[in-house]
Design a protein around this motif. Structure first.
Motif, mmCIF file in Angstrom:
data_model
loop_
_atom_site.group_PDB
_atom_site.id
_atom_site.type_symbol
_atom_site.label_atom_id
_atom_site.label_comp_id
_atom_site.label_asym_id
_atom_site.label_seq_id
_atom_site.Cartn_x
_atom_site.Cartn_y
_atom_site.Cartn_z
ATOM 1 N N GLY A 117 0.790 -1.226 0.000
ATOM 2 C CA GLY A 117 0.000 0.000 0.000
ATOM 3 C C GLY A 117 0.821 1.275 0.000
ATOM 4 O O GLY A 117 0.265 2.367 -0.117
ATOM 5 N N LYS A 118 2.166 1.142 0.143
ATOM 6 C CA LYS A 118 3.023 2.329 0.156
ATOM 7 C C LYS A 118 3.523 2.626 -1.266
ATOM 8 O O LYS A 118 3.802 1.722 -2.047
ATOM 9 N N PRO A 119 3.685 3.906 -1.632
ATOM 10 C CA PRO A 119 4.277 4.258 -2.930
ATOM 11 C C PRO A 119 5.764 3.879 -2.946
ATOM 12 O O PRO A 119 6.489 4.162 -1.985
ATOM 13 N N LEU A 120 6.191 3.242 -4.023
ATOM 14 C CA LEU A 120 7.592 2.864 -4.138
ATOM 15 C C LEU A 120 8.498 4.091 -4.117
ATOM 16 O O LEU A 120 9.651 4.023 -3.661
ATOM 17 N N ILE A 121 7.984 5.209 -4.579
ATOM 18 C CA ILE A 121 8.786 6.432 -4.634
ATOM 19 C C ILE A 121 9.184 6.905 -3.232
ATOM 20 O O ILE A 121 10.119 7.700 -3.088
ATOM 21 N N ASN A 122 8.496 6.439 -2.198
ATOM 22 C CA ASN A 122 8.867 6.802 -0.822
ATOM 23 C C ASN A 122 10.274 6.350 -0.479
ATOM 24 O O ASN A 122 10.915 6.904 0.418
ATOM 25 N N PHE A 123 10.763 5.316 -1.192
ATOM 26 C CA PHE A 123 12.091 4.770 -0.914
ATOM 27 C C PHE A 123 13.142 5.309 -1.885
ATOM 28 O O PHE A 123 14.254 4.797 -1.940
ATOM 29 N N VAL A 124 12.775 6.314 -2.661
ATOM 30 C CA VAL A 124 13.699 6.970 -3.596
ATOM 31 C C VAL A 124 14.126 8.303 -2.990
ATOM 32 O O VAL A 124 13.278 9.075 -2.529
ATOM 33 N N PRO A 125 15.438 8.607 -2.957
ATOM 34 C CA PRO A 125 15.887 9.900 -2.426
ATOM 35 C C PRO A 125 15.243 11.066 -3.174
ATOM 36 O O PRO A 125 14.892 10.944 -4.354
ATOM 37 N N LEU A 126 15.102 12.169 -2.505
ATOM 38 C CA LEU A 126 14.407 13.318 -3.080
ATOM 39 C C LEU A 126 15.005 13.750 -4.415
ATOM 40 O O LEU A 126 14.271 14.066 -5.356
ATOM 41 N N GLU A 127 16.338 13.757 -4.504
ATOM 42 C CA GLU A 127 16.984 14.234 -5.724
ATOM 43 C C GLU A 127 16.793 13.292 -6.916
ATOM 44 O O GLU A 127 17.039 13.665 -8.061
ATOM 45 N N GLU A 128 16.348 12.051 -6.662
ATOM 46 C CA GLU A 128 16.158 11.076 -7.732
ATOM 47 C C GLU A 128 14.687 10.923 -8.120
ATOM 48 O O GLU A 128 14.366 10.237 -9.092
ATOM 49 N N ARG A 129 13.785 11.563 -7.396
ATOM 50 C CA ARG A 129 12.362 11.285 -7.588
ATOM 51 C C ARG A 129 11.816 11.797 -8.916
ATOM 52 O O ARG A 129 10.926 11.162 -9.516
ATOM 53 N N ARG A 130 12.310 12.902 -9.410
ATOM 54 C CA ARG A 130 11.823 13.405 -10.693
ATOM 55 C C ARG A 130 12.153 12.424 -11.808
ATOM 56 O O ARG A 130 11.289 12.112 -12.648
ATOM 57 N N ARG A 131 13.385 11.919 -11.811
ATOM 58 C CA ARG A 131 13.780 10.936 -12.827
ATOM 59 C C ARG A 131 12.955 9.657 -12.673
ATOM 60 O O ARG A 131 12.564 9.037 -13.662
ATOM 61 N N PHE A 132 12.680 9.268 -11.431
ATOM 62 C CA PHE A 132 11.902 8.058 -11.195
ATOM 63 C C PHE A 132 10.480 8.215 -11.735
ATOM 64 O O PHE A 132 9.928 7.290 -12.348
#
Length: 385
Positions: A117-132
């Motif tokens: 139920g959690k977004p996978l993007i929660n485990f991506v560092p902030l600086e990488e989230r746009r690319r993700f």
């Protein structure tokens, strides 16, 4: 009502109808033609109902067996998913986690019920989230899987390098309904190098050669140096030796890595080697591990070319000693010692000059205090910059 109970009631009803029919026939004042037609039809329909119930019972048993078989297969595939050697995640098209296996929970250091139920993007560092997010958008529109190298963070905030492979799962109308993620942790550079060295040596026969021994080369194999130093050279038409390289520990060499017609490898010390068949290079893992080794030999070759291209012999010797200091130097109290003994003849072949010239220049450097020799005739570089 359960099907077994329904069958029992149907059978009881049929028996009561049969008893009623027998009773009616036995009565002396009632003739057979006096039995109501509805009673006969009711008896016939009761029998048909009983047969249908029995058929339904058989089908129900078959469905139960099929369901049990499907549950067993589902459990088996669930176990394969849970204990797969890679981390697997299933998300919806927005990246919300729906399923994870055990290795994924281990990598993220999070319990399974917390991940669902959690977004996978929660485990991506902030600086990488746009690319993700861009990758997430692209994969839903593509028919092919996509690969992404990215840093991920565990629940405690610790980062680890990873390689993600993601593909869209589509329904019968070719519409993406889920995203399947394969996650592999990528070791740090030092750890990757250590893993590569194990890959070169594990389960391979070790060839040992004594100092001064010529190593037989085969075009179908590449040698990896586990220990020692190997001299690589060729010969001119006049028979003069030309030094083309030095293969130290964790380096590779072989006749398949050169276009020289004459190519020789000699053990400068006692050496231990392992052989790698050229055909193995087709393996992506081995080719990836060999690439930095071959690149190392290429840089060394260019260094020798740059040294031999200098006009003055003094400069060629000076830069050769600097190169050897970097390649095989060991810090000692007096300076930097060259771990392996090189003769004046070998230094002369690397500098494209004569042994006599090298002897004279080395004597001059020794008088100037630039170099000295230890008890084993190893060169110690003191003030060479």
């Amino acid at each position: 009502m359960k099907i077994e109970e329904f069958i029992q009631r149907t059978e009881a009803f049929h028996r009561r109808l049969a008893d009623l029919n027998q009773t009616a026939i036995a009565l002396p004042w009632i003739t057979s033609d006096m039995l109501p037609q509805a009673f006969k039809e009711l008896s016939s329909n009761s029998r048909m109902l009983q047969l249908a119930a029995e058929e339904l019972y058989v089908q129900n048993e078959e469905l139960l067996r099929t369901r049990n078989l499907l549950e067993e297969q589902c459990d088996r595939y669930q176990n394969l998913f849970d204990f797969a050697p890679n981390a697997y995640l299933l998300t919806n098209t927005q990246g919300i986690i729906q399923e994870v296996n055990h290795l994924a929970t281990t990598l993220f250091k999070v319990a399974k019920h917390y991940l669902i139920g959690k977004p996978l993007i929660n485990f991506v560092p902030l600086e990488e989230r746009r690319r993700f997010r861009n990758e997430l958008s692209e994969v839903s529109r593509s028919d092919k899987s996509r690969e992404l190298s990215i840093s991920l963070q565990q629940r405690d905030g610790k980062l680890f390098h990873s390689a993600l492979t993601v593909a869209a799962v589509r329904n019968q109308y070719d519409k993406p309904i889920n995203l399947l993620w394969v996650l592999r942790e990528i070791p740090e550079p030092e750890q990757r190098e250590a893993n590569n060295e194990i890959y070169f040596t594990e389960n391979r026969f070790i060839y040992k050669h004594c100092k001064g021994e010529t190593i037989t080369l085969n075009p179908s194999e590449i040698f990896y140096v586990c220990q020692g130093l190997v001299k690589l050279n060729t010969f001119c038409e006049t028979g003069e030796e030309v030094l083309t390289g030095l293969a130290a520990e964790k380096m590779v060499f072989g006749s398949s890595l050169t276009s020289l017609q004459t190519y020789q490898a000699t053990a400068l010390t006692d050496v231990e080697l392992v052989s790698i068949d050229v055909g193995e290079i087709a393996s992506p893992v081995l080719s990836h591990a060999l690439l930095p080794k071959i690149n190392q030999r290429l840089r060394q070759t260019e260094s020798f070319l740059a040294i031999s291209g200098r006009q003055r012999v003094q400069e060629r010797l000076h830069h050769l000693l600097l190169f050897l200091k970097q390649e095989i130097g060991q810090p000692v109290s007096q300076g930097t010692r060259l771990n392996f003994r090189l003769t004046h003849e070998e230094l002369a072949s690397a500098c494209c000059t004569t042994r006599v010239t090298i002897t004279r220049l080395m004597g001059k450097l020794q008088q100037q205090g630039v170099i000295r020799f230890d008890s084993k005739k190893h060169i110690i570089l003191q003030n060479l910059t």
